[in-house]
Design a protein around this motif. Structure first.
Motif, PDB file in Angstrom:
ATOM      1  N   ALA A   9      33.854  21.413  46.516  1.00 39.53           N
ATOM      2  CA  ALA A   9      34.128  22.263  45.361  1.00 39.53           C
ATOM      3  C   ALA A   9      35.364  21.779  44.614  1.00 39.53           C
ATOM      4  O   ALA A   9      35.419  21.829  43.381  1.00 39.53           O
ATOM      5  N   ALA A  10      36.355  21.299  45.350  1.00 44.90           N
ATOM      6  CA  ALA A  10      37.555  20.747  44.710  1.00 44.90           C
ATOM      7  C   ALA A  10      37.204  19.500  43.914  1.00 44.90           C
ATOM      8  O   ALA A  10      37.624  19.347  42.754  1.00 44.90           O
ATOM      9  N   TYR A  42      42.586  40.424  39.826  1.00 41.89           N
ATOM     10  CA  TYR A  42      41.265  40.341  40.445  1.00 41.89           C
ATOM     11  C   TYR A  42      41.262  39.098  41.325  1.00 41.89           C
ATOM     12  O   TYR A  42      41.742  38.038  40.904  1.00 41.89           O
ATOM     13  N   THR A  43      40.724  39.193  42.523  1.00 43.45           N
ATOM     14  CA  THR A  43      40.968  38.145  43.514  1.00 43.45           C
ATOM     15  C   THR A  43      40.299  36.812  43.182  1.00 43.45           C
ATOM     16  O   THR A  43      40.688  35.788  43.718  1.00 43.45           O
ATOM     17  N   ARG A  44      39.268  36.819  42.296  1.00 40.13           N
ATOM     18  CA  ARG A  44      38.713  35.529  41.870  1.00 40.13           C
ATOM     19  C   ARG A  44      39.735  34.743  41.060  1.00 40.13           C
ATOM     20  O   ARG A  44      39.788  33.516  41.128  1.00 40.13           O
ATOM     21  N   ALA A  45      40.554  35.456  40.298  1.00 36.37           N
ATOM     22  CA  ALA A  45      41.574  34.805  39.479  1.00 36.37           C
ATOM     23  C   ALA A  45      42.791  34.396  40.303  1.00 36.37           C
ATOM     24  O   ALA A  45      43.364  33.319  40.106  1.00 36.37           O
ATOM     25  N   ALA A  46      43.200  35.248  41.232  1.00 38.78           N
ATOM     26  CA  ALA A  46      44.368  34.943  42.066  1.00 38.78           C
ATOM     27  C   ALA A  46      44.435  35.956  43.200  1.00 38.78           C
ATOM     28  O   ALA A  46      43.986  37.094  43.056  1.00 38.78           O
ATOM     29  N   ASN A  47      45.008  35.520  44.307  1.00 36.01           N
ATOM     30  CA  ASN A  47      45.160  36.359  45.487  1.00 36.01           C
ATOM     31  C   ASN A  47      46.449  35.947  46.191  1.00 36.01           C
ATOM     32  O   ASN A  47      46.798  34.755  46.186  1.00 36.01           O
ATOM     33  N   VAL A  97      38.150  26.001  35.506  1.00 34.20           N
ATOM     34  CA  VAL A  97      36.948  25.850  36.337  1.00 34.20           C
ATOM     35  C   VAL A  97      37.090  26.680  37.614  1.00 34.20           C
ATOM     36  O   VAL A  97      36.157  27.376  38.035  1.00 34.20           O
ATOM     37  N   GLN A  98      38.263  26.617  38.239  1.00 29.34           N
ATOM     38  CA  GLN A  98      38.486  27.393  39.458  1.00 29.34           C
ATOM     39  C   GLN A  98      38.284  28.880  39.208  1.00 29.34           C
ATOM     40  O   GLN A  98      37.579  29.570  39.963  1.00 29.34           O
ATOM     41  N   THR A  99      38.888  29.396  38.144  1.00 28.97           N
ATOM     42  CA  THR A  99      38.842  30.832  37.868  1.00 28.97           C
ATOM     43  C   THR A  99      37.456  31.290  37.439  1.00 28.97           C
ATOM     44  O   THR A  99      36.943  32.304  37.926  1.00 28.97           O
ATOM     45  N   LEU A 100      36.825  30.530  36.533  1.00 29.35           N
ATOM     46  CA  LEU A 100      35.572  30.990  35.939  1.00 29.35           C
ATOM     47  C   LEU A 100      34.359  30.708  36.815  1.00 29.35           C
ATOM     48  O   LEU A 100      33.409  31.491  36.835  1.00 29.35           O
ATOM     49  N   SER A 101      34.361  29.583  37.549  1.00 26.45           N
ATOM     50  CA  SER A 101      33.209  29.285  38.411  1.00 26.45           C
ATOM     51  C   SER A 101      33.285  30.065  39.720  1.00 26.45           C
ATOM     52  O   SER A 101      32.269  30.345  40.347  1.00 26.45           O
TER      53      SER A 101
END
Length: 371
Positions: A77-78, A45-50, A223-227
């Motif tokens: 955001a970073a 799923y692209t929120r998790a990785a692309n 945080v990156q994946t879930l937010s």
């Protein structure tokens, strides 16, 4: 590989199906499972990785000499991912002229969760005195925005690591071409990819790079994946495209900035020039030890009022009055009016992002505006 080769190859791969030399943009938000329920392509799923984000993270990890990277939808955001990964009640030591967007983030969004002290990080004794039992992060920004202060990265890291404190360095102004904080002891490096990495004022983004794949980094990745504050595939593609020319662009930015700094230094209407490449910069000697060149950003103060300062910027023809930095075009900004009433930036200061125009044209434009 040298940095020029990494910039071109580490963020790109030949498409296996079409043999396209430039990696395509993968817009799909979801990916097919195999018959066993797993994901044979490595993506779910692209929120998790692309694929495009993976390429951006790979090239940035290699450019900074880190083991992993996380890309985000903006520089703020970073930074927020680092702050979110700290435990509530943690104390942060940060520069007194920290980029106002991140400073406002700490003081507003995290005001009841984290505490912070802002001080001159060039004073190592002051840094030691500011550390508390609950200090968990020292945030470095060098050169800083907008006063181009220089922080001794190795010196700060020594103080921090003796006390088990994480160090994150905002390397946006210097880029990995001129400065590599991880090799100097930093634990994390942050960039606004919006700036020099993208390089053309047309893509928003941010990235974190880590020296160690440890528990704190796992929290950042979570945080990156879930937010979900991740860059779109097209944004990643554009950032990777910009990075391919980064080493050569940065040499041009730095060469132009050095010549403009010396021109302004000798001008009778200029009160002071802030550029780490000038010998009279108070920490030029530190900059020389940790930077291979001094970048394309500088600020200067005018002998005159705020109105007179703004009038000079209004007279310029080739320097566009605009926020941001790092593009091929030269930008100028009256920072005090942008940062608001609580700013400590002098009201007679102008910040320049020196572009890649022909240097004599830029100096002639400054000459006519300063008359």
């Amino acid at each position: 590989m040298k940095i020029e080769t990494i910039a071109i190859h580490a963020g790109n791969h030949t498409d296996p199906s079409t043999r396209a030399v430039v990696q395509p943009i993968t817009l799909s938000t979801t990916f097919e499972r195999g018959e066993d329920g797993e994901f044979p392509g490595g993506f779910s799923y692209t929120r998790a990785a692309n694929p495009n984000r993976k390429s951006l993270e790979n090239v940035m990890a290699q450019l900074e000499g880190g083991v992993d990277a996380c890309a985000f939808s903006s520089g703020n955001a970073a930074g927020a991912a680092v702050f979110q990964s700290l435990k509530p009640g943690s104390h942060i030591v940060a520069p007194d002229d920290m980029y106002h967007g991140l400073k406002n983030l700490i003081n507003s969004v995290y005001k009841d969760i984290l505490t912070a002290d802002y001080l001159d990080l060039s004073d190592l004794k002051a840094v030691e005195s500011a550390i508390k039992p609950d200090t968990k992060l020292i945030w470095i920004e060098t050169p800083s925005n907008p006063l181009l202060k220089v922080t001794d990265i190795a010196g700060i890291c020594k103080i921090a690591h003796e006390r088990g404190i994480i160090v994150c360095c905002d390397n946006t102004f210097a880029t990995p071409v001129f400065q590599q904080p991880l090799t100097l002891g930093a634990d994390l490096v942050m960039h606004a990819t919006t700036k020099y990495l993208g390089g053309h004022s047309d893509v928003l983004g941010g990235v974190l790079i880590t020296k160690n794949n440890d528990g704190f980094w796992e929290r950042i990745r979570s945080v990156q994946t879930l937010s979900g504050a991740v860059p779109a595939p097209f944004d990643c593609y554009m950032a990777v495209r910009g990075i391919k020319t980064l080493p050569y662009r940065m040499r041009g930015h730095s060469a132009n900035a050095g010549k403009i700094a010396r021109y302004l230094e000798s001008h009778p209407r200029v009160e002071a020039v802030f550029y780490p490449g000038l010998e009279n910069h108070p920490l030029h000697h530190i900059a020389k030890t940790q930077m291979s060149d001094f970048g394309g950003m500088l600020s200067f103060t005018i002998r005159g009022s705020s109105d007179e300062t703004r009038e000079i910027s209004n007279k310029l023809k080739l320097f566009t009055r605009a926020t941001s930095l790092g593009g091929v075009e030269s930008l100028i900004e009256h920072r005090a009016s942008v940062e608001g009433p609580d700013t400590k930036t002098p009201k007679n200061l102008l910040r320049i992002s020196v572009g890649l125009e022909y240097i004599d044209d830029l100096i002639a434009d400054l000459e006519q505006a300063l008359k």
